[in-house]
Design a protein around this motif. Structure first.
Motif, PDB file in Angstrom:
ATOM      1  N   UNK A 765      18.610  -9.644  61.568  1.00 38.12           N
ATOM      2  CA  UNK A 765      17.205  -9.264  61.827  1.00 38.12           C
ATOM      3  C   UNK A 765      16.630  -8.440  60.663  1.00 38.12           C
ATOM      4  N   UNK A 766      15.577  -8.960  60.060  1.00 32.77           N
ATOM      5  CA  UNK A 766      14.993  -8.292  58.898  1.00 32.77           C
ATOM      6  C   UNK A 766      14.457  -6.916  59.244  1.00 32.77           C
ATOM      7  N   UNK A 767      13.947  -6.754  60.466  1.00 31.13           N
ATOM      8  CA  UNK A 767      13.323  -5.483  60.815  1.00 31.13           C
ATOM      9  C   UNK A 767      14.334  -4.361  61.006  1.00 31.13           C
ATOM     10  N   UNK A 768      15.634  -4.679  60.938  1.00 33.58           N
ATOM     11  CA  UNK A 768      16.647  -3.638  61.069  1.00 33.58           C
ATOM     12  C   UNK A 768      17.161  -3.148  59.716  1.00 33.58           C
ATOM     13  N   UNK A 769      16.764  -3.796  58.642  1.00 33.47           N
ATOM     14  CA  UNK A 769      17.265  -3.415  57.313  1.00 33.47           C
ATOM     15  C   UNK A 769      16.325  -2.391  56.685  1.00 33.47           C
ATOM     16  N   UNK A 770      16.897  -1.311  56.185  1.00 31.15           N
ATOM     17  CA  UNK A 770      16.101  -0.254  55.539  1.00 31.15           C
ATOM     18  C   UNK A 770      16.325  -0.172  54.039  1.00 31.15           C
ATOM     19  N   UNK A 796      20.153   0.828  43.852  1.00 32.62           N
ATOM     20  CA  UNK A 796      19.706   1.053  45.239  1.00 32.62           C
ATOM     21  C   UNK A 796      18.264   0.632  45.366  1.00 32.62           C
ATOM     22  N   UNK A 797      17.955  -0.090  46.439  1.00 33.09           N
ATOM     23  CA  UNK A 797      16.576  -0.488  46.720  1.00 33.09           C
ATOM     24  C   UNK A 797      16.271  -0.214  48.176  1.00 33.09           C
ATOM     25  N   UNK A 798      15.120   0.392  48.413  1.00 33.43           N
ATOM     26  CA  UNK A 798      14.620   0.520  49.776  1.00 33.43           C
ATOM     27  C   UNK A 798      13.899  -0.761  50.162  1.00 33.43           C
ATOM     28  N   UNK A 826      21.990  -1.232  54.380  1.00 37.61           N
ATOM     29  CA  UNK A 826      21.600  -0.095  55.213  1.00 37.61           C
ATOM     30  C   UNK A 826      20.690  -0.586  56.332  1.00 37.61           C
ATOM     31  N   UNK A 827      21.040  -0.216  57.577  1.00 36.07           N
ATOM     32  CA  UNK A 827      20.293  -0.708  58.735  1.00 36.07           C
ATOM     33  C   UNK A 827      19.916   0.441  59.645  1.00 36.07           C
ATOM     34  N   UNK A 828      19.138   0.118  60.660  1.00 34.74           N
ATOM     35  CA  UNK A 828      18.681   1.146  61.606  1.00 34.74           C
ATOM     36  C   UNK A 828      19.761   1.554  62.584  1.00 34.74           C
ATOM     37  N   UNK A 829      20.848   0.738  62.723  1.00 36.00           N
ATOM     38  CA  UNK A 829      21.895   1.144  63.670  1.00 36.00           C
ATOM     39  C   UNK A 829      23.242   1.376  62.991  1.00 36.00           C
TER      40      UNK A 829
END
Length: 914
Positions: A765-770, A796-798, A826-829
């Motif tokens: 899920x793209x919306x979980x990647x930060x 590093x890239x945001x 890096x993800x939201x969970x």
């Protein structure tokens, strides 16, 4: 004797006095009273900063030049300003000077006309207003500027054009006070061999006058004796000549400038004194051969540039000119074309001092000025710009905007007789046609017998960015002896701040999103691609092996610089591991480059420490003779397999269990749980310590779908192997759930013979990647036909959803990343990492959103299914007018020999979801 006399009289010289009525640039303005006749804030007197374009100040109507006549702005602006003139100016001649006003400009002083209405927006014009002034008291200036000209040829040449159309007094306005007897202007022809000729134009001279000249170097020191000629009454011009032994010539690589001081003398008293910078420089166009500057055939590495800033339109500043020229020099450019009108004078000053060849252009986008108005504008343009050594070519219009009756006027006003070309046309032995296909034509372009010199090529729309396809084009241009190089379209996105739309940036769809840089000079990936491709130091391909001897084969692609004038820095560096840390320099050094003359090849040798194998990457940075970085190159020392082996955790001892159900295999290793489909062989679910990580539904193979046969599993020393079999496409698909909790994937497949991409993909899920940290060539994404410009490092890239040319957060997160070693997502969970043990793999992170303003799919290539991919081959990207396959070999689909069964693509990945 002459030198001493010159020095003695200089102190009493009368200089031209300049008094600004407006401000000097976009950052320094003066408010004038203002009335706009139509559009926003019209019909009322208020104030406006001058110089400016009135649309950016909230007045009138925004118009792009391609707007139909029915909506093209035709408002007028009326300006009023009060100013004082000193009493002691009464015996002087007073001119009012406008450096640029869009478009028809009527000037009145104290209610009386200063002269004929001036037509033409981008040209300096002046009126002698001495007779109209009140000396020692207040004077009233009234200027009426009509956005739409009463001369239709002016509208066709300037305003029905592919760029933003503005109104207003957009360049400075000032008074100049001159002695009644004075020097009007000068034209200089200073040859590379030291021959110097100056035509000095005079006003109101008397008997007994004399013109004296002295050439000074950059330290203001005389370099030769002064020289002079007498002037008789009524004489309007004189010619002075001299010869300087061994002058330092002007080139973009060594922009040596001199200054000549002219003095109009009467009885040994200086009446008027004028200074003019210049350079010793010779330009020749040799038919069926090339363009020569100072006897050297030149390859122009150029870009087209508008005079533009988002919140001030055509009103710029010297500070911006310096910034822009420095950015061009950073891209290793040596030239700039003025598109499509003469620039601010300070831009040419900066090109002189920092070093860029300039093509100065008369306006005329697909339509030309009529001969009457065109004659006046050519005279104004050449008289203003003639002494700039940076200008090596005059452009008479653009893409059909050529009035051939004006061609000879450039030669009349220019004593140097610089070449005149027609951008977009074959003319005067230069083939300047635009946007041709790679290797196009029979008997033309690369296969013709005229000088090939495209004044626009590789349209930089969106993420094509002008870097895509450049390497292919430049290989042809560089090695073809009839090529004189060319000019990329263009420097920066022309996105204007819309004060009528909540200050949004507007490129008028796809019309003006053409830049290598964003509107505020944000660097797109192509900036760095161009920098490497156009580097004057060229490195042949080299792989660092255990037997590496420190030698690189290089080529000197300068025109005037021996590489011994440059330096090279090198560093052997160990990069930080995925878990973090600082990079470590194993060894470093600096030395002069070897003596290699322009156009020749040689060998660069650097020190190789005994422990170089401990490094991960070698960096070489070449520094030019002025201390500026040309580029940094990077070479991997270790392979992905070596990096991966060093980063793998110790072997685990966890028990592995398999639970076989109807359609899935559930496999556990400690706190890790994996599900595999028994009907596809794909990974279905990942659970880490009770948390589901939605990385699944793969590996999806690009191209035709393989035919699934079966899944089996068996234990090994490392863990549990889950192996899928297929009737076609996949040669091998083997998962290993390892005892240390990692998941290993070994795959190999037979690609189709031709494809835009080859590899495997998963979903997340793209919306979980930060964001992500990764080792590879970065920080920018790549395309098949734009690989150069990135550096091997840990980046590093945001996360961002940048649409290149429409939003401006760079580098873009989404897309393909070259030579991927490892990545930490890096993800939201729960974060996870991927290690790649195979060489030459691209990491694909999601699919870039296509540009909203695009009118075709040239700049929005297709992507494979899934959204996180591991690719052996990736898509090229096209330009505004061209599909990628029209841009050269690198723009073709990838091809693979799939006729023999032993040819396949393989990949080894490790996933750490712990």
């Amino acid at each position: 004797m002459l030198v001493a006399l010159f020095a003695a009289t200089t102190a009493n010289a009368q200089e031209t006095i300049v008094k600004y009525l407006s401000g000097t640039d976009k950052e320094h303005t003066v408010n004038w009273n203002f009335y706009c006749t139509d559009g926003r804030n019209s019909g009322q007197w208020t104030t406006i900063p001058v110089p400016s374009n009135w649309e950016l100040q909230g007045f009138g109507t925004y118009n792009y030049g391609l707007d139909p006549d029915s909506i093209r702005g035709k408002e007028k602006g009326i300006y009023r300003y009060s100013f004082n003139v000193p009493k002691d100016w009464k015996k002087k001649q007073i001119n009012i000077v406008f450096e640029g006003s869009m478009t028809d400009t009527e000037v009145k002083i104290n209610g009386q006309s200063a002269g004929p209405v001036h037509q033409g927006a981008f040209y300096q014009f002046k009126y002698n207003i001495t007779r109209l002034l009140k000396f020692g008291s207040e004077n009233q200036l009234e200027v009426t500027v009509s956005k739409h000209s009463t001369n239709e040829s002016v509208n066709e040449a300037e305003r029905h054009a592919d760029y933003w159309i503005f109104g207003g007094i957009f360049r400075p306005v000032y008074l100049e006070a001159l002695p009644q007897q004075h020097i009007v202007r000068t034209t200089i022809d200073a040859k590379q061999n030291g021959n110097f000729t100056a035509n000095v134009y005079l006003s109101d001279v008397k008997n007994g006058d004399e013109i004296t000249a002295q050439i000074l170097n950059s330290a203001n020191q005389p370099v030769d004796e002064a020289f002079s000629v007498p002037v008789t009454k009524g004489k309007s011009d004189v010619r002075l000549t001299t010869h300087l032994e061994n002058p330092k010539p002007w080139t973009p690589e060594f922009p040596n400038l001199y200054k000549v001081v002219f003095e109009l003398n009467k009885n040994q008293e200086v009446i008027h004194r004028v200074e003019q910078k210049f350079g010793f420089r010779t330009v020749e166009l040799r038919p069926h051969d090339g363009i020569y500057v100072n006897g050297i055939k030149v390859k122009f590495k150029g870009v087209n540039r508008h005079s533009f800033w988002p919140n001030s339109g055509r009103t710029t500043s010297k500070k911006l000119s310096i910034r822009d020229v420095k950015l061009m020099k950073q891209m290793n450019m040596n030239a700039v074309r003025m598109s499509h009108y003469p620039p601010d004078p300070h831009f040419l000053d900066v090109c002189d001092s920092l070093g860029l060849f300039v093509l100065d252009e008369l306006a005329g986008w697909q339509s030309a000025y009529d001969t009457q108005v065109g004659t006046k504008l050519v005279e104004e343009m050449v008289n203003r710009d003639v002494n700039h050594p940076s200008i090596v070519i005059w452009d008479n219009g653009n893409e059909g905007g050529w009035n051939t009756a004006l061609d000879n006027l450039f030669l009349i006003f220019d004593p140097q007789h610089r070449p005149v070309i027609h951008p977009g046309q074959l003319f005067q032995h230069t083939d300047n046609r635009h946007y041709i296909d790679y290797d196009y034509g029979a008997g033309t372009f690369f296969h013709g017998n005229e000088i090939f010199f495209p004044t626009e090529f590789l349209h930089g729309l969106y993420d094509g960015g002008a870097g895509a396809g450049l390497e292919d084009y430049w290989n042809l241009l560089w090695h073809n002896p009839l090529s004189a190089g060319g000019f990329i379209w263009d420097f920066s996105d022309e996105a204007v701040v819309r004060t009528d739309k909540d200050n949004e940036l507007d490129t008028d769809g796809s019309h003006a999103a053409d830049g290598i840089l964003g509107p505020y000079r944000e660097k797109e990936a192509s900036f760095y691609s161009i920098r490497e491709i156009w580097s004057p130091v060229f490195f042949e391909k080299r792989i660092i092996t255990p037997q590496f001897n420190g030698q690189f084969h290089i080529e000197n692609r300068y025109s005037y610089t021996n590489l011994s004038q440059c330096k090279v820095d090198w560093k052997w560096v160990k990069l930080p591991p995925v878990t973090g840390g600082m990079q470590e320099t194993i060894a470093s050094g600096e030395k002069e480059m070897p003596a290699i003359s322009p156009g020749n090849n040689g060998v660069l040798s650097i020190d190789v420490p005994g422990n170089f194998h401990k490094a991960d990457v070698l960096y070489l940075t070449v520094i030019d003779p002025h201390g500026k970085k040309i580029n940094t190159w990077s070479w991997p020392v270790k392979t992905p397999a070596e990096i991966t082996a060093a980063m793998l955790p110790p072997e685990g001892k966890q028990l592995i269990n398999v639970d076989e159900k109807d359609t899935i295999l559930e496999v556990t290793s400690g706190k890790m749980e994996f599900e595999f489909s028994k009907t596809t062989g794909y990974l279905g679910k990942v659970i880490s310590d009770g948390t589901e990580i939605p990385f699944n539904d793969g590996p999806i193979l690009s191209g035709p779908k393989p035919t699934f046969k079966s899944v089996s599993y068996h234990p090994t020393e490392d863990g549990m192997v889950i192996e899928a079999k297929y009737a076609n496409r996949f040669r091998e698909l083997k998962w290993t759930v390892m005892k240390n909790g990692l998941l290993k994937l070994e795959s190999s497949f037979y690609p189709p013979h031709e494809s835009n991409f080859m590899g495997i993909s998963f979903y997340f899920p793209e919306d979980r990647v930060t964001g992500m940290t990764w080792m590879g060539y970065g920080p920018y994404r790549v395309w098949k036909n734009r690989m150069k410009g990135n550096t091997l490092a840990v980046w590093h890239s945001s996360y961002n959803n940048t649409i290149t040319g429409e939003t401006y957060q760079y580098p873009e997160f989404k897309g393909y990343h070259k030579d991927f070693y490892w990545a930490s997502i890096e993800t939201t969970n729960k974060d996870f990492s991927i290690l790649c043990a195979s060489p030459d793999i691209f990491l694909r992170m999601f699919t870039p959103e296509p540009p909203h303003g695009a009118f075709n799919d040239n700049t929005a290539p297709a992507f494979p299914k899934g959204n996180i991919s591991f690719m052996h081959a990736i898509s090229p990207i096209g330009t505004k007018f061209k599909k990628p396959e029209q841009l050269g070999p690198m723009g073709q689909p990838s091809k693979f020999d799939n006729q023999r069964h032993e040819y396949f693509k393989s990949l080894i990945l490790y996933f750490d979801f712990r």
